[in-house]
Design a protein around this motif. Structure first.
Motif, PDB file in Angstrom:
ATOM      1  N   GLY A 172      -6.083  22.801  -3.023  1.00  0.00           N
ATOM      2  CA  GLY A 172      -6.754  22.113  -3.160  1.00  0.00           C
ATOM      3  C   GLY A 172      -5.534  20.958  -3.240  1.00  0.00           C
ATOM      4  O   GLY A 172      -6.345  19.982  -3.356  1.00  0.00           O
ATOM      5  N   VAL A 173      -4.015  21.190  -3.198  1.00  0.00           N
ATOM      6  CA  VAL A 173      -4.043  19.820  -2.815  1.00  0.00           C
ATOM      7  C   VAL A 173      -3.447  19.054  -1.987  1.00  0.00           C
ATOM      8  O   VAL A 173      -3.644  20.260  -0.839  1.00  0.00           O
ATOM      9  CB  VAL A 173      -2.235  20.337  -3.863  1.00  0.00           C
ATOM     10  N   GLY A 174      -3.551  17.465  -2.010  1.00  0.00           N
ATOM     11  CA  GLY A 174      -3.491  17.322  -0.522  1.00  0.00           C
ATOM     12  C   GLY A 174      -3.070  15.722   0.021  1.00  0.00           C
ATOM     13  O   GLY A 174      -2.161  14.969  -0.021  1.00  0.00           O
ATOM     14  N   GLY A 175      -4.579  14.978  -0.020  1.00  0.00           N
ATOM     15  CA  GLY A 175      -5.464  13.901   0.764  1.00  0.00           C
ATOM     16  C   GLY A 175      -5.529  12.776  -0.434  1.00  0.00           C
ATOM     17  O   GLY A 175      -5.569  11.829  -0.155  1.00  0.00           O
ATOM     18  N   ASP A 176      -5.509  13.105  -1.652  1.00  0.00           N
ATOM     19  CA  ASP A 176      -5.741  11.850  -2.704  1.00  0.00           C
ATOM     20  C   ASP A 176      -4.675  10.688  -2.597  1.00  0.00           C
ATOM     21  O   ASP A 176      -3.357  11.175  -3.013  1.00  0.00           O
ATOM     22  CB  ASP A 176      -6.223  12.506  -3.821  1.00  0.00           C
ATOM     23  N   TRP A 177      -4.947   9.445  -3.112  1.00  0.00           N
ATOM     24  CA  TRP A 177      -4.133   8.709  -3.618  1.00  0.00           C
ATOM     25  C   TRP A 177      -4.766   7.229  -3.392  1.00  0.00           C
ATOM     26  O   TRP A 177      -6.011   7.423  -3.509  1.00  0.00           O
ATOM     27  CB  TRP A 177      -3.719   8.302  -1.648  1.00  0.00           C
ATOM     28  N   PHE A 178      -3.473   6.177  -4.056  1.00  0.00           N
ATOM     29  CA  PHE A 178      -4.202   4.880  -4.541  1.00  0.00           C
ATOM     30  C   PHE A 178      -3.247   4.007  -4.881  1.00  0.00           C
ATOM     31  O   PHE A 178      -2.221   4.685  -4.474  1.00  0.00           O
ATOM     32  CB  PHE A 178      -5.080   5.377  -6.339  1.00  0.00           C
ATOM     33  N   ASP A 179      -3.362   3.172  -5.176  1.00  0.00           N
ATOM     34  CA  ASP A 179      -2.767   1.809  -4.725  1.00  0.00           C
ATOM     35  C   ASP A 179      -2.970   0.622  -5.702  1.00  0.00           C
ATOM     36  O   ASP A 179      -4.151   0.815  -5.419  1.00  0.00           O
ATOM     37  CB  ASP A 179      -2.121   1.357  -3.196  1.00  0.00           C
ATOM     38  N   VAL A 180      -2.160  -0.043  -6.485  1.00  0.00           N
ATOM     39  CA  VAL A 180      -2.026  -1.086  -7.299  1.00  0.00           C
ATOM     40  C   VAL A 180      -0.866  -2.112  -5.505  1.00  0.00           C
ATOM     41  O   VAL A 180       0.041  -1.729  -6.312  1.00  0.00           O
ATOM     42  CB  VAL A 180      -2.022  -0.985  -8.319  1.00  0.00           C
ATOM     43  N   VAL A 181      -1.955  -3.320  -5.526  1.00  0.00           N
ATOM     44  CA  VAL A 181      -1.456  -4.390  -4.844  1.00  0.00           C
ATOM     45  C   VAL A 181      -0.904  -5.519  -5.088  1.00  0.00           C
ATOM     46  O   VAL A 181      -2.401  -5.990  -5.532  1.00  0.00           O
ATOM     47  CB  VAL A 181      -1.679  -4.365  -2.810  1.00  0.00           C
ATOM     48  N   ALA A 182      -0.253  -6.467  -5.503  1.00  0.00           N
ATOM     49  CA  ALA A 182      -0.120  -7.862  -5.491  1.00  0.00           C
ATOM     50  C   ALA A 182      -0.513  -8.381  -4.611  1.00  0.00           C
ATOM     51  O   ALA A 182       0.121  -8.626  -3.473  1.00  0.00           O
ATOM     52  CB  ALA A 182       0.870  -7.872  -6.635  1.00  0.00           C
ATOM     53  N   LEU A 183      -1.733  -9.940  -4.954  1.00  0.00           N
ATOM     54  CA  LEU A 183      -1.676 -10.643  -4.029  1.00  0.00           C
ATOM     55  C   LEU A 183      -1.166 -11.794  -4.501  1.00  0.00           C
ATOM     56  O   LEU A 183      -1.008 -12.040  -5.149  1.00  0.00           O
ATOM     57  CB  LEU A 183      -3.100 -10.074  -3.392  1.00  0.00           C
ATOM     58  N   PRO A 184      -1.436 -13.113  -3.051  1.00  0.00           N
ATOM     59  CA  PRO A 184      -1.267 -13.943  -3.629  1.00  0.00           C
ATOM     60  C   PRO A 184      -2.009 -14.011  -4.601  1.00  0.00           C
ATOM     61  O   PRO A 184      -3.269 -14.072  -4.817  1.00  0.00           O
ATOM     62  CB  PRO A 184      -1.280 -14.753  -2.432  1.00  0.00           C
ATOM     63  N   SER A 185      -1.656 -15.528  -5.243  1.00  0.00           N
ATOM     64  CA  SER A 185      -2.197 -16.277  -6.448  1.00  0.00           C
ATOM     65  C   SER A 185      -2.548 -16.192  -7.144  1.00  0.00           C
ATOM     66  O   SER A 185      -3.960 -15.910  -8.185  1.00  0.00           O
ATOM     67  CB  SER A 185      -3.224 -17.877  -6.076  1.00  0.00           C
ATOM     68  N   GLY A 186      -2.152 -14.373  -7.924  1.00  0.00           N
ATOM     69  CA  GLY A 186      -2.465 -13.664  -9.018  1.00  0.00           C
ATOM     70  C   GLY A 186      -3.397 -12.171  -8.554  1.00  0.00           C
ATOM     71  O   GLY A 186      -4.060 -11.836  -9.695  1.00  0.00           O
ATOM     72  N   ARG A 187      -3.990 -12.260  -7.675  1.00  0.00           N
ATOM     73  CA  ARG A 187      -4.998 -11.217  -7.076  1.00  0.00           C
ATOM     74  C   ARG A 187      -4.808  -9.944  -7.095  1.00  0.00           C
ATOM     75  O   ARG A 187      -3.461  -9.706  -7.100  1.00  0.00           O
ATOM     76  CB  ARG A 187      -5.644 -11.664  -5.681  1.00  0.00           C
ATOM     77  N   THR A 188      -5.250  -9.032  -7.341  1.00  0.00           N
ATOM     78  CA  THR A 188      -4.981  -8.189  -7.249  1.00  0.00           C
ATOM     79  C   THR A 188      -5.191  -6.720  -6.296  1.00  0.00           C
ATOM     80  O   THR A 188      -6.866  -7.152  -6.378  1.00  0.00           O
ATOM     81  CB  THR A 188      -4.811  -7.580  -8.532  1.00  0.00           C
ATOM     82  N   ALA A 189      -4.712  -6.391  -5.791  1.00  0.00           N
ATOM     83  CA  ALA A 189      -5.868  -5.170  -4.641  1.00  0.00           C
ATOM     84  C   ALA A 189      -5.785  -3.224  -5.155  1.00  0.00           C
ATOM     85  O   ALA A 189      -4.217  -3.511  -5.741  1.00  0.00           O
ATOM     86  CB  ALA A 189      -5.510  -5.441  -3.646  1.00  0.00           C
ATOM     87  N   LEU A 190      -6.252  -3.420  -5.794  1.00  0.00           N
ATOM     88  CA  LEU A 190      -6.851  -1.984  -6.238  1.00  0.00           C
ATOM     89  C   LEU A 190      -7.903  -1.100  -5.196  1.00  0.00           C
ATOM     90  O   LEU A 190      -8.539  -1.233  -4.560  1.00  0.00           O
ATOM     91  CB  LEU A 190      -7.580  -1.711  -7.634  1.00  0.00           C
TER      92      LEU A 190
END
Length: 594
Positions: free
Chosen positions: A262-280
């Protein structure tokens, strides 16, 4: 001498009845041997079905020891090499020193009170012990009848030897566990009480059974090694820490599947964007093993690159769909992207076939967001429809997850979703690790990787760490922006940055007037750095030009590049934003959380 009596010393001829019994036994011996051989073959065949039912080392060793008691022995202990328990290779060549082993499984008939090496601890095999002979020669060691002096060579301690004598142990057998020419460990057996002692036939039978069990153990080792490689690669490709996120407290956890498949393809990320925006972002590649983990790593890298160019989640997914078609043939993935804007106090969310996120409101109620579900990445069905979700700072949470958290063999999807909703609602952000608390409360028999990502919204700061204002769409915008910058930086105590920031904002507004139709909004954000952003509706992203000495323009971005720590631009739903960041003075520092 009376009639019918034999002379003294004369050999009496066998009676016809005794002669008949011997003849019958001789005649039945081949039948008995055939029946015994059939029984042994049936027993070994049953071992193939009851040993190695899983690819777990511990479980396989326990199945082996449990199968031999009481059919073959009254007690059995299985020890494996330390290297095997670490999913490395066993002892192939041997050496002068005994390999390091650990007790893995012990089985005894009820009432047989022995003291074998405790499970999980290192087994000590000194030179005088018979087990050492088995390891060195890699052949079985058989003691049909134990003498008083033999117990010290069989038992690990003097106390254990005394217990063996009291329990009536009278016969001993040790066999090596060898698979594919490699020593993996050993198993030893004892018989006690009125039971017949071990014979050479028993030793041959034990070796046959040990060879079958050794192959199962080696398969579990190989599978565990593959799972370890996949998990290591998976963890290496996932972010080790989250960046500083203005207005958000982000926590995450990754739980690999118990089943190696069952191990494989799950992923996540947290990206800092301009002017304090954040991508999840969370995603799940539809596959298992190293190939899925490698695809996941490439998707995450592409997603980070695309997010730096475009902060609209719906366009990110569309571009990611195009990129994913070139990664692997017939490889698809689900993904959910949420961008948080601290100035607007809202998330913008888009989904590519991913389970819906959960929103916890100010009153603590938790519900699934109604996000339009687009097609998975790689299928070529675009575009994606976003949804805007306002939240209350300090009293709202967004929870993202992968479907491994709710997948179960025994419970339905609706029941698992409801269990997840209750688990998220019952978890308080101050109670330690929120993500692991959610994972533990959902429970279930998960057969897939699981990722949980929780973003708790908080106010930017007590002094107002963000400022935004609309600019006039004409030539007065530059003066308006400089005035706003000067007043706001003085409020924040950043007078040292006023002159530089005024020059930077003048260049940004000038470019927006000339190349972007007209400036839209000015933003200032004070976090770990001072960020300045100007938006416009122009379609083209700015680039540094090579300006000659005689050129009257083309030096604005060069100047910004020299004065600021970094700068950049990215597209928005209405056009683009151009931003620049400066380091805060040492005495000012970064503002703390509210």
């Amino acid at each position: 001498m009376r009639e019918g009596q034999w002379p003294r010393g004369a050999r009496r001829p066998p009676s016809p009845l005794a002669h008949g019994h011997r003849a019958l036994r001789a005649a039945l011996r081949p039948v008995t041997e055939v029946l015994g051989a059939r029984r042994r073959l049936a027993w070994l065949n049953e071992a193939g079905m009851r040993i190695g039912t899983t690819l777990d080392l511990q479980r396989t060793a326990e199945e082996f020891s449990g199968f031999t008691v009481p059919e073959l022995a009254d007690g059995c202990a299985v020890d494996l090499l330390d290297s095997v328990l670490r999913f490395e290779e066993g002892d192939r060549t041997g050496g002068p020193e005994a390999p390091r082993l650990r007790a893995v499984a012990v089985s005894e008939v009820p009432g047989l009170d022995l003291a074998p090496d405790p499970v999980g601890e290192v087994s000590l095999y000194t030179a005088h012990r018979l087990v050492r002979t088995c390891l060195d020669t890699r052949k079985p060691v058989l003691v049909t009848r134990l003498e008083q002096s033999d117990f010290a060579a069989v038992a690990p301690t003097a106390h254990a030897a005394d217990l063996m004598r009291r329990a009536g142990v009278h016969s001993y057998l040790a066999v090596p566990l060898i698979a594919r020419g490699v020593l993996l460990g050993l198993a030893d057996f004892v018989r006690a009480g009125s039971r017949a002692p071990f014979t050479r036939a028993d030793a041959a039978l034990a070796m046959e059974l040990a060879s079958k069990a050794a192959v199962c153990i080696d398969n579990a080792r190989l599978y565990g090694r593959e799972r370890g490689h996949v998990v290591t690669l998976q963890r290496a490709l996932l972010p080790r820490s989250s960046p500083a996120t203005p207005g958000l407290d982000v926590s995450s956890c990754y739980t690999p599947a118990g089943d190696p498949a069952g191990v494989g393809g799950d992923w996540f990320d947290v990206v800092a964007l301009p002017s304090g925006r954040t991508a999840l972002m969370v995603g799940d590649v539809m596959g298992r093993g190293l190939a899925a983990a490698a695809t996941m790593g490439r998707l995450r890298t592409v997603a980070r690159t695309l997010m730096a160019l475009d902060i609209a989640p719906e366009r990110l997914l569309a571009r990611l769909d195009l990129a994913s078609r070139d990664l692997e043939e017939d490889q698809v993935a689900t993904c959910l992207c949420a961008v948080y804007d601290p100035c607007a106090g809202a998330f913008r969310i888009a989904s590519a076939g991913h389970p819906p996120p959960l929103l916890t409101g100010p009153d603590g109620t938790t519900s699934f967001l109604d996000v339009p579900v687009g097609a998975p990445l790689g299928t070529g069905v675009i575009p994606y429809d976003p949804v805007d979700c306002p939240v209350v700072p300090g009293r709202g949470r967004l929870t993202l997850y992968t479907d491994g958290l709710i997948r179960s063999r025994t419970a339905g999807l609706d029941a698992q979703l409801e269990r997840l909703r209750r688990a998220v609602g019952a978890t308080v952000p101050g109670d330690g690790d929120v993500c692991r608390a959610v994972t533990g409360r959902v429970g279930g028999d998960r057969t897939d990787d699981a990722i949980v990502l929780v973003a708790a919204v908080r106010p930017l700061g007590p002094g107002g760490d963000a400022y935004a204002c609309a600019l006039e769409p004409d030539g007065t915008a530059a003066g308006q922006a400089r005035t706003a910058v000067r007043e706001q930086l003085e409020k924040w105590g950043l007078e040292d940055l006023v002159d530089t920031t005024e020059l930077v904002v003048s260049e940004l507004v000038g470019n927006a007037l000339r190349y972007g139709n007209a400036p839209g909004e000015l933003r200032l954000l004070r976090h770990e750095r001072l960020s300045v952003e100007v938006s416009d509706s122009g379609p083209d992203l700015p680039q540094i030009q090579h300006a000659d000495v005689s050129d009257e323009s083309g030096r604005g971005l060069q100047l910004i590049n020299m004065l600021c720590r970094r700068w950049g631009s990215c597209r928005t739903a209405d056009g683009k934003v151009v931003w620049a960041e400066q380091d805060l003075p040492a005495r000012a520092g970064a503002p703390g959380p509210a």
